[in-house]
Design an enzyme around this catalytic site. Structure first.
Site, short mmCIF file in Angstrom:
data_model
loop_
_atom_site.label_atom_id
_atom_site.label_comp_id
_atom_site.label_asym_id
_atom_site.label_seq_id
_atom_site.Cartn_x
_atom_site.Cartn_y
_atom_site.Cartn_z
N SER A 44 0.83 -1.21 0.00
CA SER A 44 0.00 0.00 0.00
C SER A 44 0.86 1.26 0.00
O SER A 44 0.34 2.37 0.04
CB SER A 44 -0.93 0.01 1.22
OG SER A 44 -0.20 -0.22 2.41
N ASN A 51 -1.94 -2.83 13.24
CA ASN A 51 -3.39 -2.64 13.22
C ASN A 51 -3.83 -1.43 14.03
O ASN A 51 -4.66 -0.63 13.58
CB ASN A 51 -4.09 -3.90 13.72
CG ASN A 51 -3.82 -5.09 12.82
OD1 ASN A 51 -3.26 -4.93 11.73
ND2 ASN A 51 -4.20 -6.28 13.26
N THR A 60 -40.27 26.99 -8.93
CA THR A 60 -40.56 25.63 -8.48
C THR A 60 -40.82 24.85 -9.77
O THR A 60 -41.34 25.43 -10.74
CB THR A 60 -41.80 25.54 -7.56
OG1 THR A 60 -42.93 25.99 -8.29
CG2 THR A 60 -41.66 26.38 -6.30
N HIS A 61 -40.42 23.60 -9.82
CA HIS A 61 -40.51 22.79 -11.05
C HIS A 61 -39.76 23.45 -12.22
O HIS A 61 -40.12 23.23 -13.37
CB HIS A 61 -41.96 22.56 -11.47
CG HIS A 61 -42.87 22.14 -10.36
ND1 HIS A 61 -43.10 20.82 -10.04
CD2 HIS A 61 -43.57 22.87 -9.45
CE1 HIS A 61 -43.92 20.76 -9.01
NE2 HIS A 61 -44.22 21.98 -8.62
N SER A 77 -13.98 27.18 -26.56
CA SER A 77 -14.09 25.96 -27.36
C SER A 77 -13.02 26.00 -28.44
O SER A 77 -12.66 27.06 -28.94
CB SER A 77 -15.48 25.92 -28.00
OG SER A 77 -15.44 25.23 -29.22
N LYS A 121 -17.79 30.60 -27.80
CA LYS A 121 -18.15 29.88 -26.58
C LYS A 121 -17.40 30.33 -25.34
O LYS A 121 -16.23 30.66 -25.38
CB LYS A 121 -17.89 28.37 -26.75
CG LYS A 121 -18.82 27.66 -27.70
CD LYS A 121 -20.26 27.60 -27.22
CE LYS A 121 -20.50 26.64 -26.09
NZ LYS A 121 -20.39 25.25 -26.47
N ASN A 151 -17.50 28.44 -21.77
CA ASN A 151 -18.13 27.30 -21.09
C ASN A 151 -17.89 27.32 -19.58
O ASN A 151 -16.76 27.56 -19.14
CB ASN A 151 -17.59 25.99 -21.66
CG ASN A 151 -17.89 25.84 -23.13
OD1 ASN A 151 -18.93 26.30 -23.61
ND2 ASN A 151 -16.98 25.22 -23.86
N GLU A 175 -19.26 22.81 -14.02
CA GLU A 175 -19.64 21.48 -14.51
C GLU A 175 -18.79 20.39 -13.85
O GLU A 175 -19.28 19.32 -13.48
CB GLU A 175 -19.46 21.41 -16.02
CG GLU A 175 -20.45 22.27 -16.78
CD GLU A 175 -20.08 22.36 -18.26
OE1 GLU A 175 -20.51 21.50 -19.03
OE2 GLU A 175 -19.35 23.29 -18.64
N TYR A 209 -9.18 -6.91 12.49
CA TYR A 209 -8.60 -6.38 11.26
C TYR A 209 -8.63 -7.42 10.14
O TYR A 209 -8.42 -8.61 10.37
CB TYR A 209 -7.15 -5.94 11.50
CG TYR A 209 -6.46 -5.45 10.24
CD1 TYR A 209 -6.64 -4.14 9.80
CD2 TYR A 209 -5.69 -6.30 9.45
CE1 TYR A 209 -6.06 -3.68 8.63
CE2 TYR A 209 -5.10 -5.86 8.27
CZ TYR A 209 -5.29 -4.55 7.87
OH TYR A 209 -4.72 -4.11 6.71
N GLN A 268 -7.20 -2.33 4.01
CA GLN A 268 -6.18 -1.50 3.37
C GLN A 268 -6.80 -0.67 2.24
O GLN A 268 -6.27 0.36 1.85
CB GLN A 268 -5.08 -2.41 2.82
CG GLN A 268 -3.91 -1.67 2.22
CD GLN A 268 -2.72 -2.59 2.02
OE1 GLN A 268 -2.03 -2.91 2.97
NE2 GLN A 268 -2.50 -3.05 0.80
N1 ARG Z 1 -1.10 -1.52 5.24
C1 ARG Z 1 -2.02 -2.03 6.17
C2 ARG Z 1 -3.36 -1.30 6.00
O1 ARG Z 1 -3.38 -0.29 5.39
C3 ARG Z 1 -1.54 -1.81 7.56
C4 ARG Z 1 -2.05 -2.80 8.54
C5 ARG Z 1 -1.53 -4.14 8.23
N2 ARG Z 1 -1.85 -5.09 9.24
C6 ARG Z 1 -1.73 -6.41 9.01
N3 ARG Z 1 -2.04 -7.18 9.98
N4 ARG Z 1 -1.38 -6.88 7.84
O2 ARG Z 1 -4.40 -1.73 6.42
#
Ligand code: ARG
Length: 461
Positions: A23, A110, A155-156, A277, A283, A285, A290, A317, A322
């Site tokens: 991650s 965790n 309204t509407h 544009s 134009k 825009n 948007e 957990y 993640q």
């Molecule tokens: N990268 C993990 C997450 O974002 C951190 C926690 C990982 N814990 C584990 N027991 N693998 O959730």
């Protein structure tokens, strides 16, 4: 390369599998929160005599050096170390030696990740609140200038009754005020510290969670370790609040887009927030409006991702969790961006008074005034309503408006009509007189502006 958790394993995972599980590409956004959490944790370990002074000093100095390097953008992470927690631990150990390995005593990734995430959502909720206030200020300034500017109210999407332009703007002020309150309220449930929960069951070390709680500026701590590491309700609430903000901004943008069209022509959005544009030279825009309207989709999407992600997970957990970070990172970035653009756009918006004035004169939005006028002369309102409906139809056939009918003609239609009718039918009178509490009358709007200002003042405390 041996994993930081590699003791139990006899075979190294393959690189492509590692990459799938890592991650670090996104959770490096939590680096400052992770370092903050580690500094607090190390301090607590030392104060509880779990690590000695020399290890603490070593860890602290190493972490402080990493804080500086992180600020300067000098840290480089590797997918080999999976996530921000293990990357920072590796960088610390490389810097200070084996003492770095003592930092993770009485802690699990965790409770560590949950703590980082709480800190992040807390900080970002406060930033979002500040951004909301900036937009509110801009709306208030504009409202003060336009108490007596009159636009058709709908309204509407059919012209209904004329209203003060300030009144219309203030409607959004109040929506944003509630958005702000929602953020302030969910902050209470974000301001709770998970640290000390360990992996799921607490720890055998004699830790003191009050030390880390105070050090990290949390107001409360989770009282159940399973709950602490398992729930992401605080993040979901943040995305839900953000979705509400986006829904409000999106509606507002829809109006800006309509109002800036040739057909309405009520406003002109500044060149800085529009684009041309490549083919059609004429134009201009309303791209930014948007885009804000469009971006509401991804914020709602994040909310759905998180709700779906969490719904089937057994305690405590699970690695699924993640996946909780990217939707939240994207949401806070998007909402802050949209609020800033909206503020910039409102600060530079130009009203086309002529078009607004024309719009309120060339319509039947004063029909209620005529019905009220007759009702005040003693005709039951239902009957007056029917009579006015017929008069509107008559005007449509004659291709004119209610103010174009002469007194004589009105009197033939209803002898109770007198000359004062014409004042009553003017859009200005229609607006000016609606001074019921919360109404669009000029005096009522001025009161509303005062109330809005006092809200801004209160929320600063
Ligand atoms: N990268 C993990 C997450 O974002 C951190 C926690 C990982 N814990 C584990 N027991 N693998 O959730």
């Amino acid at each position: 390369m041996k994993k930081l958790w590699g003791g139990r394993f006899s075979k190294q995972p393959e690189e492509w599998v590692d990459e799938f599980g890592a991650s670090i590409s996104f959770d490096q956004q939590l680096a400052s929160q992770d370092l903050k959490g580690s500094l607090a944790h190390a301090k607590m370990l030392y104060e509880c005599n779990i690590i000695d002074e020399s290890a603490y000093k070593n860890i602290k100095n190493g972490l402080l050096a990493l804080v500086q390097e992180e600020k300067a953008g000098k840290l480089s992470y590797s997918v080999k170390y999976e996530d921000i927690h293990l990357n920072l631990e590796k960088l610390l150990t490389d810097k200070i030696g084996p003492d770095g390995g003592k930092l993770h005593t009485a802690r699990s990734r965790n409770d560590q990740v949950a703590t980082d995430f709480h800190l992040f959502v807390k900080e970002e909720s406060l930033h979002i609140i500040d951004h909301i206030e900036e937009l509110q200020k801009s709306l208030l300034n504009l409202a003060e200038e336009h108490v007596e500017t009159i636009i058709p109210g709908y309204t509407h999407l059919q012209r209904a009754q004329p209203v003060s332009f300030a009144h219309h703007l203030l409607a959004y002020f109040w929506m944003l005020e509630r958005d702000k309150e929602r953020m302030q309220d969910s902050l209470k449930r974000t301001d709770i510290m998970p640290l000390g929960a360990g992996a799921l069951a607490g720890t055998t070390f004699d830790i003191n969670r009050n030390i880390t709680m105070n050090e990290l500026g949390f107001s409360n701590k989770y009282l159940n370790s399973l709950d602490a590491v398992s729930d992401r309700d605080f993040a979901i609430e943040c995305c839900s609040n953000a979705s509400m903000i986006m829904m409000h901004l999106s509606r507002f943008c829809e109006e800006l887009i309509l109002w800036s069209s040739e057909e309405f022509g009520f406003i002109e959005i500044s060149d800085s927030f529009t684009t041309g544009s490549s083919m059609m030279p004429q134009k201009k825009n309303p791209d930014m409006a948007e885009l804000i309207r469009g971006k509401s989709g991804r914020v709602y999407g994040s909310l759905m991702s998180l709700l779906t992600l969490m719904k089937g997970l057994p305690l405590a957990y699970n690695k699924d969790m993640q996946e909780d970070k990217e939707p939240v990172f994207d949401t806070v970035k998007t909402v802050k961006g949209c609020l800033s653009i909206m503020t910039g756009m409102m600060n530079e918006i130009k009203m086309n008074a002529d078009k607004m004035n024309k719009a309120v004169h060339q319509d039947f939005s004063n029909a209620t005034e005529l019905a009220d006028y007759l009702a005040k002369k003693g005709i039951p309102f239902r009957e007056a309503h029917e009579l006015v409906g017929q008069m509107v139809l008559h005007c449509i056939h004659k291709d004119c408006y209610l103010l174009d009918i002469s007194l004589e003609e009105y009197q033939e239609w209803c002898p109770l009509v007198e000359n004062d009718l014409f004042v009553a039918l003017s859009p200005k009178t229609a607006v000016e007189r609606r001074n019921s509490e919360g109404g669009t009358g000029f005096d009522a709007v001025l009161k509303q502006i005062d109330a809005a200002k006092s809200k801004m003042y209160v929320s600063k405390n």
